[in-house]
Design a protein around this motif. Structure first.
Motif, PDB file in Angstrom:
ATOM      1  N   GLU A  15       0.838  -1.205   0.000  1.00 41.94           N
ATOM      2  CA  GLU A  15       0.000   0.000   0.000  1.00 41.94           C
ATOM      3  C   GLU A  15       0.875   1.259   0.000  1.00 41.94           C
ATOM      4  O   GLU A  15       0.617   2.216  -0.741  1.00 41.94           O
ATOM      5  N   LEU A  16       1.938   1.242   0.803  1.00 39.27           N
ATOM      6  CA  LEU A  16       2.853   2.376   0.853  1.00 39.27           C
ATOM      7  C   LEU A  16       3.660   2.495  -0.439  1.00 39.27           C
ATOM      8  O   LEU A  16       3.890   3.604  -0.944  1.00 39.27           O
ATOM      9  N   LEU A  17       4.078   1.358  -0.985  1.00 41.07           N
ATOM     10  CA  LEU A  17       4.879   1.397  -2.204  1.00 41.07           C
ATOM     11  C   LEU A  17       4.057   1.796  -3.419  1.00 41.07           C
ATOM     12  O   LEU A  17       4.618   2.078  -4.481  1.00 41.07           O
ATOM     13  N   HIS A  18       2.743   1.819  -3.270  1.00 43.94           N
ATOM     14  CA  HIS A  18       1.878   2.373  -4.306  1.00 43.94           C
ATOM     15  C   HIS A  18       2.201   3.855  -4.509  1.00 43.94           C
ATOM     16  O   HIS A  18       2.058   4.390  -5.605  1.00 43.94           O
ATOM     17  N   GLU A  19       2.585   4.519  -3.417  1.00 45.17           N
ATOM     18  CA  GLU A  19       2.857   5.962  -3.478  1.00 45.17           C
ATOM     19  C   GLU A  19       4.211   6.248  -4.113  1.00 45.17           C
ATOM     20  O   GLU A  19       4.337   7.123  -4.975  1.00 45.17           O
ATOM     21  N   LYS A  20       5.233   5.489  -3.646  1.00 45.60           N
ATOM     22  CA  LYS A  20       6.588   5.701  -4.165  1.00 45.60           C
ATOM     23  C   LYS A  20       7.493   4.615  -3.578  1.00 45.60           C
ATOM     24  O   LYS A  20       7.149   3.986  -2.571  1.00 45.60           O
ATOM     25  N   PRO A  21       8.648   4.381  -4.182  1.00 41.37           N
ATOM     26  CA  PRO A  21       9.622   3.466  -3.576  1.00 41.37           C
ATOM     27  C   PRO A  21      10.104   4.033  -2.244  1.00 41.37           C
ATOM     28  O   PRO A  21      10.212   5.253  -2.077  1.00 41.37           O
ATOM     29  N   MET A  22      10.387   3.175  -1.291  1.00 34.75           N
ATOM     30  CA  MET A  22      10.884   3.648   0.001  1.00 34.75           C
ATOM     31  C   MET A  22      11.620   2.543   0.722  1.00 34.75           C
ATOM     32  O   MET A  22      11.496   1.357   0.380  1.00 34.75           O
ATOM     33  N   HIS A  23      12.380   2.918   1.750  1.00 34.38           N
ATOM     34  CA  HIS A  23      13.110   1.936   2.549  1.00 34.38           C
ATOM     35  C   HIS A  23      12.287   1.581   3.786  1.00 34.38           C
ATOM     36  O   HIS A  23      11.368   2.320   4.176  1.00 34.38           O
ATOM     37  N   PRO A  24      12.583   0.437   4.414  1.00 35.02           N
ATOM     38  CA  PRO A  24      11.771  -0.033   5.543  1.00 35.02           C
ATOM     39  C   PRO A  24      11.646   0.968   6.685  1.00 35.02           C
ATOM     40  O   PRO A  24      10.598   1.029   7.331  1.00 35.02           O
TER      41      PRO A  24
END
Length: 208
Positions: A15-24
């Motif tokens: 769900e979060l990676l829907h917004e943009k790539p990110m680290h844990p």
């Protein structure tokens, strides 16, 4: 790739990676900020394990690494097409399908007569006190979300949880009043209690 069904935490990561790539680390911060813990058991260790599992299953992939000063290097993940497909499928199931759920409160309600009036009323009073505190805390969070102008569509899950707790409080208060007043009478309290017969009692009865 494996077709393992997404766990609630796995779904929250995608769900979060829907917004943009990110680290844990960023994922964990956003989950705290958005009160994801109201619907998912979020712990640092489990989050990292979930990220690893999603990568093994081909649902996410490494897209970058970042270093901020002397801090350890952080791996940035993005969602793959397989992850997007699995996310959409699981999301549709969770939203549209009816699943059997077994709240612990239902089992507590089922044994009220056996617990008796005094004990049941006392425990319900404890529950009401905790629910009232929870409802007050929910309201403070809702007000802050509104002040921050967070789009309501991003906290529908939180709104549902708040309304659910408010309903449970109102329902439990009515139940307490009905039990206390006798509008819902206890049955077991008027019945003779069964006495456990020991082997010694049984032998004594046979010889008498």
């Amino acid at each position: 790739m494996a077709s393992a069904k997404l766990t609630p935490l796995g779904l929250a990561v995608l769900e979060l990676l829907h917004e943009k790539p990110m680290h844990p680390y960023e994922m964990a911060s956003l989950m705290r900020e958005r009160y994801v813990s109201t619907r998912v058991n979020v712990k640092a260790g489990s989050l990292y394990h979930t990220v690893e599992r999603l990568q093994r299953n081909g649902f996410i992939e490494v897209v970058d690494t970042q270093r901020d000063g002397r801090r350890p290097e952080r791996t940035v993940y993005g969602m793959t097409q397989a992850g997007l497909d699995e996310f959409n499928q699981r999301g549709r199931e969770l939203l549209g399908d009816l699943a059997d759920e077994f709240p612990a409160y239902l089992s507590g309600l089922a044994v009220i007569d056996e617990l008796g009036k005094e004990t049941s009323l006392l425990e319900l009073e404890h529950r009401i006190t905790r629910l009232r505190a929870g409802v007050a805390a929910d309201q403070a969070v809702l007000e802050r979300l509104a002040e921050d102008r967070t789009p309501p569509i991003y906290w529908l899950d939180w709104q549902y949880k708040c309304d659910q707790r408010k309903f449970e409080l109102e329902w439990t208060v009515r139940l307490h009043e009905d039990l206390k007043s006798g509008r819902i009478p206890f049955q077991d309290s008027d019945q003779p209690k069964l006495t456990l017969i020991t082997e010694e009692d049984d032998d004594e009865r046979k010889t008498s």
